[in-house]
Write a protein that holds these residues in place. Sequence first.
Motif, PDB file in Angstrom:
ATOM      1  N   GLU A 662       0.494  -1.219  -0.290  1.00  0.00           N
ATOM      2  CA  GLU A 662       0.072   0.141  -0.383  1.00  0.00           C
ATOM      3  C   GLU A 662       1.221   1.735   0.032  1.00  0.00           C
ATOM      4  O   GLU A 662       0.497   2.067  -0.569  1.00  0.00           O
ATOM      5  CB  GLU A 662      -1.026  -0.222   1.149  1.00  0.00           C
ATOM      6  N   GLU A 663       1.824   1.414   0.527  1.00  0.00           N
ATOM      7  CA  GLU A 663       3.174   2.474   0.796  1.00  0.00           C
ATOM      8  C   GLU A 663       3.560   2.759  -0.890  1.00  0.00           C
ATOM      9  O   GLU A 663       3.071   3.518  -0.630  1.00  0.00           O
ATOM     10  CB  GLU A 663       3.526   2.496   2.287  1.00  0.00           C
ATOM     11  N   ASN A 664       4.062   1.065  -1.393  1.00  0.00           N
ATOM     12  CA  ASN A 664       4.651   1.675  -2.522  1.00  0.00           C
ATOM     13  C   ASN A 664       3.439   2.486  -3.538  1.00  0.00           C
ATOM     14  O   ASN A 664       4.197   2.980  -4.591  1.00  0.00           O
ATOM     15  CB  ASN A 664       4.948   0.286  -2.865  1.00  0.00           C
ATOM     16  N   MET A 665       2.769   1.519  -3.281  1.00  0.00           N
ATOM     17  CA  MET A 665       1.665   2.566  -4.157  1.00  0.00           C
ATOM     18  C   MET A 665       1.402   3.324  -4.431  1.00  0.00           C
ATOM     19  O   MET A 665       0.137   4.070  -5.063  1.00  0.00           O
ATOM     20  CB  MET A 665       0.177   1.022  -4.559  1.00  0.00           C
ATOM     21  N   LYS A 666       1.694   4.035  -3.376  1.00  0.00           N
ATOM     22  CA  LYS A 666       0.479   5.550  -2.833  1.00  0.00           C
ATOM     23  C   LYS A 666       0.748   6.273  -3.721  1.00  0.00           C
ATOM     24  O   LYS A 666      -0.010   7.683  -4.485  1.00  0.00           O
ATOM     25  CB  LYS A 666       0.289   5.829  -1.132  1.00  0.00           C
ATOM     26  N   ASP A 667       1.885   6.963  -4.540  1.00  0.00           N
ATOM     27  CA  ASP A 667       2.246   8.078  -5.238  1.00  0.00           C
ATOM     28  C   ASP A 667       2.089   7.490  -6.567  1.00  0.00           C
ATOM     29  O   ASP A 667       1.570   8.495  -7.338  1.00  0.00           O
ATOM     30  CB  ASP A 667       4.012   8.273  -5.070  1.00  0.00           C
ATOM     31  N   CYS A 668       1.313   6.110  -6.994  1.00  0.00           N
ATOM     32  CA  CYS A 668       1.248   5.755  -8.033  1.00  0.00           C
ATOM     33  C   CYS A 668      -0.166   6.240  -8.226  1.00  0.00           C
ATOM     34  O   CYS A 668      -0.849   6.745  -8.953  1.00  0.00           O
ATOM     35  CB  CYS A 668       1.428   4.216  -8.487  1.00  0.00           C
ATOM     36  N   TYR A 669      -1.105   6.345  -6.975  1.00  0.00           N
ATOM     37  CA  TYR A 669      -2.083   5.944  -6.731  1.00  0.00           C
ATOM     38  C   TYR A 669      -2.612   7.398  -7.170  1.00  0.00           C
ATOM     39  O   TYR A 669      -3.777   8.457  -7.666  1.00  0.00           O
ATOM     40  CB  TYR A 669      -3.204   6.063  -5.680  1.00  0.00           C
ATOM     41  N   LYS A 671      -0.735  10.030  -8.672  1.00  0.00           N
ATOM     42  CA  LYS A 671      -0.480  10.702  -9.931  1.00  0.00           C
ATOM     43  C   LYS A 671      -1.462  10.301 -10.619  1.00  0.00           C
ATOM     44  O   LYS A 671      -1.975  10.736 -11.737  1.00  0.00           O
ATOM     45  CB  LYS A 671       0.924   9.498 -10.024  1.00  0.00           C
ATOM     46  N   ALA A 672      -2.060   9.051 -10.903  1.00  0.00           N
ATOM     47  CA  ALA A 672      -3.036   8.694 -11.876  1.00  0.00           C
ATOM     48  C   ALA A 672      -4.482   9.312 -11.023  1.00  0.00           C
ATOM     49  O   ALA A 672      -5.063   8.947 -12.377  1.00  0.00           O
ATOM     50  CB  ALA A 672      -3.325   7.197 -11.208  1.00  0.00           C
ATOM     51  N   LYS A 682      -7.245   5.701 -20.233  1.00  0.00           N
ATOM     52  CA  LYS A 682      -5.688   4.975 -20.843  1.00  0.00           C
ATOM     53  C   LYS A 682      -4.680   5.702 -19.727  1.00  0.00           C
ATOM     54  O   LYS A 682      -3.885   4.650 -19.268  1.00  0.00           O
ATOM     55  CB  LYS A 682      -5.239   5.972 -21.859  1.00  0.00           C
ATOM     56  N   ASN A 683      -4.642   6.927 -19.228  1.00  0.00           N
ATOM     57  CA  ASN A 683      -3.433   7.774 -18.557  1.00  0.00           C
ATOM     58  C   ASN A 683      -3.110   6.790 -17.456  1.00  0.00           C
ATOM     59  O   ASN A 683      -2.108   6.811 -16.399  1.00  0.00           O
ATOM     60  CB  ASN A 683      -3.579   9.219 -18.519  1.00  0.00           C
ATOM     61  N   MET A 684      -4.507   6.357 -16.557  1.00  0.00           N
ATOM     62  CA  MET A 684      -4.927   5.994 -14.871  1.00  0.00           C
ATOM     63  C   MET A 684      -4.444   4.787 -15.533  1.00  0.00           C
ATOM     64  O   MET A 684      -3.375   3.867 -14.471  1.00  0.00           O
ATOM     65  CB  MET A 684      -6.141   6.162 -14.940  1.00  0.00           C
ATOM     66  N   TRP A 685      -4.849   4.302 -16.582  1.00  0.00           N
ATOM     67  CA  TRP A 685      -4.290   2.695 -16.191  1.00  0.00           C
ATOM     68  C   TRP A 685      -3.202   2.574 -16.853  1.00  0.00           C
ATOM     69  O   TRP A 685      -2.387   1.335 -15.926  1.00  0.00           O
ATOM     70  CB  TRP A 685      -5.179   1.919 -17.441  1.00  0.00           C
ATOM     71  N   ASP A 686      -2.298   3.101 -17.770  1.00  0.00           N
ATOM     72  CA  ASP A 686      -0.940   3.162 -17.856  1.00  0.00           C
ATOM     73  C   ASP A 686       0.215   3.228 -16.674  1.00  0.00           C
ATOM     74  O   ASP A 686       0.958   3.090 -16.623  1.00  0.00           O
ATOM     75  CB  ASP A 686      -0.529   3.452 -19.041  1.00  0.00           C
ATOM     76  N   THR A 687      -0.648   4.350 -16.257  1.00  0.00           N
ATOM     77  CA  THR A 687       0.731   4.747 -14.840  1.00  0.00           C
ATOM     78  C   THR A 687       0.790   3.696 -13.791  1.00  0.00           C
ATOM     79  O   THR A 687       1.174   3.186 -12.888  1.00  0.00           O
ATOM     80  CB  THR A 687      -0.670   6.231 -13.561  1.00  0.00           C
ATOM     81  N   ILE A 688      -0.994   3.373 -13.274  1.00  0.00           N
ATOM     82  CA  ILE A 688      -0.995   1.830 -12.700  1.00  0.00           C
ATOM     83  C   ILE A 688       0.189   0.449 -12.988  1.00  0.00           C
ATOM     84  O   ILE A 688       0.989  -0.488 -12.734  1.00  0.00           O
ATOM     85  CB  ILE A 688      -1.981   1.907 -12.199  1.00  0.00           C
ATOM     86  N   LYS A 689      -0.110   0.131 -14.663  1.00  0.00           N
ATOM     87  CA  LYS A 689       0.109  -0.873 -14.878  1.00  0.00           C
ATOM     88  C   LYS A 689       1.785  -0.889 -14.746  1.00  0.00           C
ATOM     89  O   LYS A 689       2.830  -1.652 -14.731  1.00  0.00           O
ATOM     90  CB  LYS A 689      -0.428  -0.915 -16.013  1.00  0.00           C
ATOM     91  N   GLN A 690       2.165   0.438 -15.291  1.00  0.00           N
ATOM     92  CA  GLN A 690       3.939   0.354 -15.777  1.00  0.00           C
ATOM     93  C   GLN A 690       4.449   1.047 -14.046  1.00  0.00           C
ATOM     94  O   GLN A 690       5.745   0.284 -13.922  1.00  0.00           O
ATOM     95  CB  GLN A 690       4.254   2.316 -16.586  1.00  0.00           C
ATOM     96  N   HIS A 691       3.887   1.295 -13.208  1.00  0.00           N
ATOM     97  CA  HIS A 691       3.887   0.912 -11.733  1.00  0.00           C
ATOM     98  C   HIS A 691       4.878  -0.101 -11.364  1.00  0.00           C
ATOM     99  O   HIS A 691       5.532  -0.649 -10.813  1.00  0.00           O
ATOM    100  CB  HIS A 691       3.438   1.704 -10.780  1.00  0.00           C
TER     101      HIS A 691
END
Length: 780
Positions: A662-669, A671-672, A682-691
């Motif tokens: 959860e802590e690792n994903m926080k900044d990714c959420y 940003k998305a 598409k940008n949301m999905w790509d951001t989560i997937k790439q992270h």
Amino acid sequence: MRSVQKRLTTVSNQENNLNKFLRNKISDLETDKRVLVGVFGKTGAGKSSLINAVIGEKNLLPSGSISACTSVMIKVEANMKSPKYEAEIEFITKEEWKDKLWSLNNFLENNADQGDDQDKEEDYCDVDEKLSAVYGEEWRTKSPEDVPEFLKSKRKILTCESAKEANMKSKKYESDIEFVTKEIELNKINKIDSLETRSLKNVLVDNAQEDYFDIDEELSAVYGVERINKSPEDLMNDRYFKEVPEFLQSKRKILTCESAEELSAKCVKYTTNDSKDGDGEERKRWYWPLVKCVTVRVPKNRLLQHVTIVDLPGTGDRNKSRDEMWKSVVESCSTVWIVTELKRAAAEKETWEILKSASSIMGNGGECQQIHFICTKSDHIEDSDDRSAAGAHALILKKNMKTKEEVNKELKKLTKVKKDFGDDCFKVFTVNSKEFLKKIHREPDESEIPKLQEFLQDLNDSGTLNYVSGAHRILSLIQRACSRNMAGKTAVVCKDLEEKLSHELEKVKRPMEEAYMTFEKCLSEGVEKSESSCDEVLNSILQPRGHWAFHKTLKCVIETGGVHKPKSGEPIILNVKLASCLTDSIDEEFKKTFPNERKCGAFNGVISTFSLDTERLIQKYTDVELQLIFLKTEEEKVKMRLNEIIRKYKKLVYSSLTTTIEENMKDCYQKAAGFRGKDSLKNMWDTIKQHVHSSKNTMFKQAKDVMLRRLRDLKDFILKELKESMQKSIELSLKTDDYSLPDFTVELAEVKKHFNYLMKSQEKETPQICFAQWGDAADA
């Protein structure tokens, strides 16, 4: 023991080590330690009636077909300090309520121009489904040039040697295929392009509408029609909260009444979301949206002396603070009652969803030792030709037996739940709460409410015994400290005890180190599986096949930090799903190492088997019997405390896997969630997937390392606590004299009498009358 503590504070040298130690021990003894019993169940299942029947209070909690307490947690416990019925109401913060007001305001502003777009949404779904069938997930980047007959507006003819061959080919095309014109298909593509941006907005609006309806319902309860055309600042005016100034002051509100019925009537506006009195001038205000939790206290109820029954709403709450409280209570429940109507017990989907979604929180992530399935309304008899009492009795027993068999059969299918709980953790009860409350005496085997009362009584008796044994231990030490001329006799005993302590600590250390190595191996395998499957897990949650509105889920998950709790259905928690290979790798081992059942004990019971062998020493050194009795009871107290600490700390160990993700994903959420406008989905999905893809080689290993570090910390704490606690007890009991302490010979004799009685009662399993005698001893 309160009078003992008071007398200790009056002696001249009250600040010496022994005196302070004794007063601290009494304070710890007086702390109200409660066992939690959580009650789950959908509205109308009979939770309130069940609680009322079990504790013997007919009118305490409102029952009936109302949607009460859906977001409000209700705790029920004993009021041992007053003969009054009492409710303590804890509110959410003003800041949380302001956030709700602004959320509604923003929704209305952002969607003021939205009409009914249902037809456009249906067009979007229809076109999306057809293009996905032809082009797959990448239809937006495809052109129609791959099907030449289609481009030429001709029919496609398939020619085959056999019927079987023709049948195989016709899985994609009919034998004689006539295409729509390419202009029609191109129009579809153009249509989907024009609809995509608007549809995404509408779907996100649809998602926001769920929140809107929730918030609007809450605002309607508090403000009625006055909420209309008011700004959030206007709605925070003090005049709306005249009846609840405690909400504005961040205090708790206390209601005190002479009867359960009176208290229930006063509480209804804080617990019930069924305001049927309209929006007129004299409309009542309902404050349940402002409430976080209500604690109801019943005077002198012996079943609740050391037990708190908690009426738990659903599977959590969208309000963050209420959800955090829900999770902490569920984690701390030693027993959970899952309540459902008897006639739908095995088939009630919502009930089983509650169990499945909360099992890991209650089991490896919590302290739950037993799950009771309680089937209510067992006295409901369908039309029967035999109207005699004997016929009705036989029919009830037959239904009860059949229901238990069906529920047990369903429980065996829950492989995920059984990772956290063994077969012996589950029990099924059948009850008829309302007839029990009406004192309608059917045969004892028709309703098992008395069995539930016995269960609560047993929980209380363990709390009473702990109190009495603690009092006995403290008074024994005081009596010893007042003795004289013991120094020479205690030196030999101390040497024996210190050697034994060193040997026992080594025995405790070994199995803890073995457990650490086992977890390290399991987690390494879990890391490998996580790295190889995380992309698949991500797709299954955020882009499931066959769900056109996955972008609604994606948006919800991103905006709430990986968590989506729809109004119905199972919650989606992406962080938990990403950590699932790690948790799956350790679940079985974790359950064996940290069982919630108190009789087993952590690390294969190594804490429970720790012993300074004081029984043998009492036989050998009779002159220091009182000191050794103190040591024996202190040893049991330390082990009990350590096992309690382990039960609580193991929740942090287990949850560390998910919290690290959860802590690792926080900044990714975050940003998305910032994307807006065209291609935002598409940008949301790509951001989560790439992270996830770029972090997988470090994120899962980090989660493993955090858990192993917490295991090491736990091992070090256990060894240190055992050593220091027992060394201090040896020093105070055998190396310290204090002749200025008051004489408590009478109190010791009284407590010893209660202690012996309780021990005998426990052996005979007849604990009922000890409570009446214990009232005076508690004040001794």
